[in-house]
Design a protein around this motif. Structure first.
Motif, PDB file in Angstrom:
ATOM      1  N   SER A 148       0.805  -1.226   0.000  1.00  0.00           N
ATOM      2  CA  SER A 148       0.000   0.000   0.000  1.00  0.00           C
ATOM      3  C   SER A 148       0.836   1.274   0.000  1.00  0.00           C
ATOM      4  CB  SER A 148      -0.929   0.011   1.219  1.00  0.00           C
ATOM      5  OG  SER A 148      -0.183   0.097   2.430  1.00  0.00           O
ATOM      6  N   LEU A 149       2.149   1.160  -0.214  1.00  0.00           N
ATOM      7  CA  LEU A 149       3.023   2.340  -0.189  1.00  0.00           C
ATOM      8  C   LEU A 149       2.550   3.417  -1.160  1.00  0.00           C
ATOM      9  CD1 LEU A 149       5.759   3.660   0.751  1.00  0.00           C
ATOM     10  CD2 LEU A 149       6.760   2.610  -1.303  1.00  0.00           C
ATOM     11  N   ARG A 150       2.521   4.652  -0.662  1.00  0.00           N
ATOM     12  CA  ARG A 150       2.280   5.827  -1.500  1.00  0.00           C
ATOM     13  C   ARG A 150       3.336   6.879  -1.194  1.00  0.00           C
ATOM     14  NH1 ARG A 150      -2.525   2.576  -1.059  1.00  0.00           N
ATOM     15  NH2 ARG A 150      -3.970   3.146  -2.720  1.00  0.00           N
ATOM     16  N   PHE A 151       3.862   7.485  -2.241  1.00  0.00           N
ATOM     17  CA  PHE A 151       4.707   8.667  -2.071  1.00  0.00           C
ATOM     18  C   PHE A 151       3.794   9.886  -1.961  1.00  0.00           C
ATOM     19  CE2 PHE A 151       7.585   5.621  -3.980  1.00  0.00           C
ATOM     20  CZ  PHE A 151       8.764   5.848  -3.290  1.00  0.00           C
TER      21      PHE A 151
ATOM     22  N   MET B 124      -1.081  11.128  -6.729  1.00  0.00           N
ATOM     23  CA  MET B 124      -1.078   9.958  -5.850  1.00  0.00           C
ATOM     24  C   MET B 124      -1.625   8.712  -6.544  1.00  0.00           C
ATOM     25  SD  MET B 124      -1.878  11.408  -2.033  1.00  0.00           S
ATOM     26  CE  MET B 124      -1.544   9.784  -1.345  1.00  0.00           C
ATOM     27  N   GLY B 125      -1.791   8.803  -7.863  1.00  0.00           N
ATOM     28  CA  GLY B 125      -2.126   7.615  -8.642  1.00  0.00           C
ATOM     29  C   GLY B 125      -3.591   7.253  -8.696  1.00  0.00           C
ATOM     30  N   PHE B 126      -4.485   8.198  -8.442  1.00  0.00           N
ATOM     31  CA  PHE B 126      -5.917   7.891  -8.470  1.00  0.00           C
ATOM     32  C   PHE B 126      -6.436   7.670  -9.894  1.00  0.00           C
ATOM     33  CE2 PHE B 126      -5.839   9.142  -4.131  1.00  0.00           C
ATOM     34  CZ  PHE B 126      -7.050   8.842  -3.548  1.00  0.00           C
ATOM     35  N   GLU B 127      -5.757   8.206 -10.899  1.00  0.00           N
ATOM     36  CA  GLU B 127      -6.220   8.146 -12.293  1.00  0.00           C
ATOM     37  C   GLU B 127      -7.581   8.839 -12.417  1.00  0.00           C
ATOM     38  OE1 GLU B 127      -4.772   4.412 -14.533  1.00  0.00           O
ATOM     39  OE2 GLU B 127      -5.096   3.700 -12.477  1.00  0.00           O
ATOM     40  N   ASN B 128      -7.528  10.152 -12.378  1.00  0.00           N
ATOM     41  CA  ASN B 128      -8.729  10.992 -12.366  1.00  0.00           C
ATOM     42  C   ASN B 128      -9.580  10.797 -13.609  1.00  0.00           C
ATOM     43  OD1 ASN B 128      -7.412  11.946 -10.137  1.00  0.00           O
ATOM     44  ND2 ASN B 128      -7.284  14.072 -10.804  1.00  0.00           N
ATOM     45  N   GLU B 129     -10.888  11.026 -13.435  1.00  0.00           N
ATOM     46  CA  GLU B 129     -11.821  10.970 -14.558  1.00  0.00           C
ATOM     47  C   GLU B 129     -12.619  12.274 -14.707  1.00  0.00           C
ATOM     48  OE1 GLU B 129     -12.557   6.147 -14.855  1.00  0.00           O
ATOM     49  OE2 GLU B 129     -14.205   7.426 -14.186  1.00  0.00           O
ATOM     50  N   LYS B 130     -13.287  12.725 -13.659  1.00  0.00           N
ATOM     51  CA  LYS B 130     -14.162  13.896 -13.785  1.00  0.00           C
ATOM     52  C   LYS B 130     -14.233  14.623 -12.448  1.00  0.00           C
ATOM     53  CE  LYS B 130     -18.586  13.078 -14.072  1.00  0.00           C
ATOM     54  NZ  LYS B 130     -19.916  12.690 -14.562  1.00  0.00           N
ATOM     55  N   ASP B 131     -14.082  15.946 -12.473  1.00  0.00           N
ATOM     56  CA  ASP B 131     -14.154  16.768 -11.263  1.00  0.00           C
ATOM     57  C   ASP B 131     -15.201  17.862 -11.490  1.00  0.00           C
ATOM     58  OD1 ASP B 131     -11.650  15.404 -10.739  1.00  0.00           O
ATOM     59  OD2 ASP B 131     -10.668  17.009 -11.870  1.00  0.00           O
ATOM     60  N   HIS B 132     -16.081  18.050 -10.522  1.00  0.00           N
ATOM     61  CA  HIS B 132     -17.111  19.077 -10.723  1.00  0.00           C
ATOM     62  C   HIS B 132     -17.817  19.442  -9.426  1.00  0.00           C
ATOM     63  CE1 HIS B 132     -20.368  16.042 -10.363  1.00  0.00           C
ATOM     64  NE2 HIS B 132     -19.501  15.240 -10.955  1.00  0.00           N
ATOM     65  N   PRO B 133     -18.387  20.657  -9.371  1.00  0.00           N
ATOM     66  CA  PRO B 133     -19.321  20.959  -8.290  1.00  0.00           C
ATOM     67  C   PRO B 133     -20.544  20.056  -8.426  1.00  0.00           C
ATOM     68  CG  PRO B 133     -18.619  22.959  -9.426  1.00  0.00           C
ATOM     69  CD  PRO B 133     -18.184  21.801 -10.262  1.00  0.00           C
ATOM     70  N   GLU B 134     -21.187  19.747  -7.307  1.00  0.00           N
ATOM     71  CA  GLU B 134     -22.389  18.917  -7.361  1.00  0.00           C
ATOM     72  C   GLU B 134     -23.644  19.790  -7.334  1.00  0.00           C
ATOM     73  OE1 GLU B 134     -24.294  16.435  -7.639  1.00  0.00           O
ATOM     74  OE2 GLU B 134     -22.868  14.953  -8.317  1.00  0.00           O
ATOM     75  N   VAL B 135     -24.822  19.136  -7.222  1.00  0.00           N
ATOM     76  CA  VAL B 135     -26.109  19.830  -7.352  1.00  0.00           C
ATOM     77  C   VAL B 135     -26.268  20.936  -6.316  1.00  0.00           C
ATOM     78  CG1 VAL B 135     -28.614  19.550  -7.241  1.00  0.00           C
ATOM     79  CG2 VAL B 135     -27.206  17.806  -8.374  1.00  0.00           C
ATOM     80  N   ALA B 136     -25.947  20.651  -5.070  1.00  0.00           N
ATOM     81  CA  ALA B 136     -26.138  21.632  -4.000  1.00  0.00           C
ATOM     82  C   ALA B 136     -25.059  22.703  -4.054  1.00  0.00           C
ATOM     83  CB  ALA B 136     -26.127  20.940  -2.644  1.00  0.00           C
ATOM     84  N   PRO B 137     -25.349  23.912  -3.597  1.00  0.00           N
ATOM     85  CA  PRO B 137     -24.314  24.947  -3.552  1.00  0.00           C
ATOM     86  C   PRO B 137     -23.171  24.537  -2.635  1.00  0.00           C
ATOM     87  CG  PRO B 137     -26.289  25.636  -2.354  1.00  0.00           C
ATOM     88  CD  PRO B 137     -26.650  24.397  -3.104  1.00  0.00           C
TER      89      PRO B 137
END
Length: 477
Positions: free
Chosen positions: A109-112, A217-230
């Motif tokens: 589980s090592l992470r840099f 950190m190796g998450f392999e991002n896909e999509k980032d966004h604000p959600e429905v609520a403010p």
């Protein structure tokens, strides 16, 4: 003193170097490299890399709260097989007369770590709790999930793939949850919501910063966004094996909290911190892969018969599971049907009030989406319980009856506790002792809160929440 510390040179890698190293380790985990292989590799890294000063070792209590200890690198190298801690200081763990527990390091589980969030010179690993005589500790569900995944793979090369969608709120002010009684309310950092947050507002800057750290950190991002609520956010990333997915949930929440604090804010994963707007969930996308094939996929069908059986099992035990999926008083506010609440015990491809949704998918992405999970649950316990029930051999004819019913999940924690404590199935899966411990600490928190939720978030459901409370708050009762 501070000047002398600043003169020391500790490991401080660029984001690009961090991503490359963490993805290399992730690829080796996916390949199934052995624990011995990782132990040799990690200990060599620690010995050779002179700029590493400490190992941040993480584990999780029965409620899902992430705990960590920093070990000096030299001490860790020499004593990694004999790391002990006081289990009686952890809620829901051991009693004072049997307080000493051991931490068994998962070297794979090592992470840099990026120094801007964690400080320079540190690496992270996860551990599981063991008893004094070296047996897996009954209330550590990371180890239980690890064993379940190993057993499934040994049986027929089955791998559980999981992708969570973790929602949260960015609140103004540091430690706003702990200070809720004095403040009387939460302040949102923006009134913007889904699709319409300005590029340089505080929420967008927070999302961008978290996304960069996740990537390195190796998450392999896909999509980032604000959600429905403010002031609400969601940052999605690639699916992975179940154990790693649970670790990533813990890391994700830690990153969000630390980035928020550096911005003078609080990242909150309370399911419903503010009334009259949408709450936060953690939709769990799950599929099974056997010998490299997604067995939830069936050409010409929404989902295969294997996927349908898995989902039906979850629905059949939905009320029993509800306390695990929604383990706080505040979580039951989110199950309000006026705000896209996934509280109906049914399967649907489009109805977002359904507990389980079948997203549009192909051979790679066919899956079930369990929508009734709150972001404050214990991810190891939740995935362990859901998968154990999903793959268990059941009376298919009896269980399929649930598909013709129209029932709802419990609407408060007391009803959820009643179903949980009466469940022989969960006792068989989790063990009597762990069931009793979990129910007891959930009941303790529930009893400090009003049984009738009402239309106003109460101080008690915030300050006695398992991710918020501390020794000062808990005993100020």
């Amino acid at each position: 003193m501070l000047n002398s510390l600043e003169q020391k040179v500790f490991l401080d890698l660029s984001y690009e170097e961090l991503e490359a190293r963490n993805l290399e380790l992730k690829a080796e985990r996916k390949e199934g490299k052995t624990q011995d292989y990782f132990a040799q590799k990690v200990l060599k890294i620690l010995k050779d890399e002179k700029k590493i000063k400490a190992v941040m070792l993480c584990f999780t209590d029965i409620e899902g709260k992430l705990l960590n200890l920093d070990y000096d690198k030299t001490f860790f190298i020499n004593s990694h097989d004999n790391l002990t801690f006081d289990g009686s200081s952890v809620r829901g763990f051991s009693t004072q007369d049997k307080s000493d527990l051991r931490l068994q390091v998962d070297f794979s589980s090592l992470r840099f770590l990026p120094s801007c969030v964690f400080g320079p010179g540190k690496v992270m690993m996860f551990a599981s709790a063991f008893t004094q005589d070296g047996k897996p500790y009954e209330s550590d569900f990371r180890q239980k999930l690890h064993s379940l995944c190993d057993d499934l793979y040994a049986k027929d090369k089955t791998i559980v793939n999981v992708a969570p969608e973790i929602e949260g709120f960015l609140l103004d002010g540091i430690d706003s949850e702990q200070n809720f009684e004095a403040l009387g309310k939460f302040e949102l950092v923006t009134t913007g919501g889904y699709f319409n947050s300005l590029p340089q507002d505080k929420l967008r800057k927070f999302i961008d910063a978290v996304a960069e750290i996740k990537r390195c950190m190796g998450f392999e991002n896909e999509k980032d966004h604000p959600e429905v609520a403010p002031s609400q956010f969601e940052l999605n990333y690639k699916y992975t094996k179940a154990l790693e997915a649970a670790d990533q949930i813990q890391i994700y929440k830690l990153i969000c909290r630390q980035v928020a604090k550096l911005m003078g804010c609080t990242a909150s994963f309370l399911p419903k911190p503010v009334m009259n707007i949408n709450g936060s969930g953690m939709h769990m996308n799950i599929s099974l892969e056997t010998a490299g094939r997604n067995i939830f996929f069936e050409k010409g069908s929404e989902i295969s018969e294997s996927g349908k059986k898995f989902a039906t099992s979850i629905l059949y035990y939905a009320k029993d599971l509800c306390l695990i999926l929604n383990s706080s008083v505040n979580a039951y506010r989110r199950l309000d049907p006026k705000f896209e609440a996934p509280n109906e015990i049914k399967i649907s491809s489009s109805d977002r009030s359904a507990m389980i949704r079948i997203p549009i998918g192909n051979e790679k992405s066919s899956r079930i989406e369990i929508r009734s999970v709150a972001p404050d649950c214990n991810p190891y316990l939740m995935i362990f319980a859901v998968v154990s029930i999903g793959v268990s051999k059941q009376d298919d004819k009896e269980m399929s009856k649930i598909l013709n019913k129209r029932e709802k999940l419990p609407g408060n924690i007391y009803d959820a506790l009643r179903y949980f404590k009466a469940s022989g199935t969960l006792k068989a899966i989790l063990g009597d002792v762990s069931c009793e411990k979990f129910a007891e600490i959930k009941e303790m928190a529930a009893n400090r809160c009003p049984k009738d939720l009402g239309c106003k978030v109460k101080v008690s459901e915030i300050i006695y929440h398992h991710e918020v409370t501390n020794q000062v708050l808990w005993y100020n009762f």
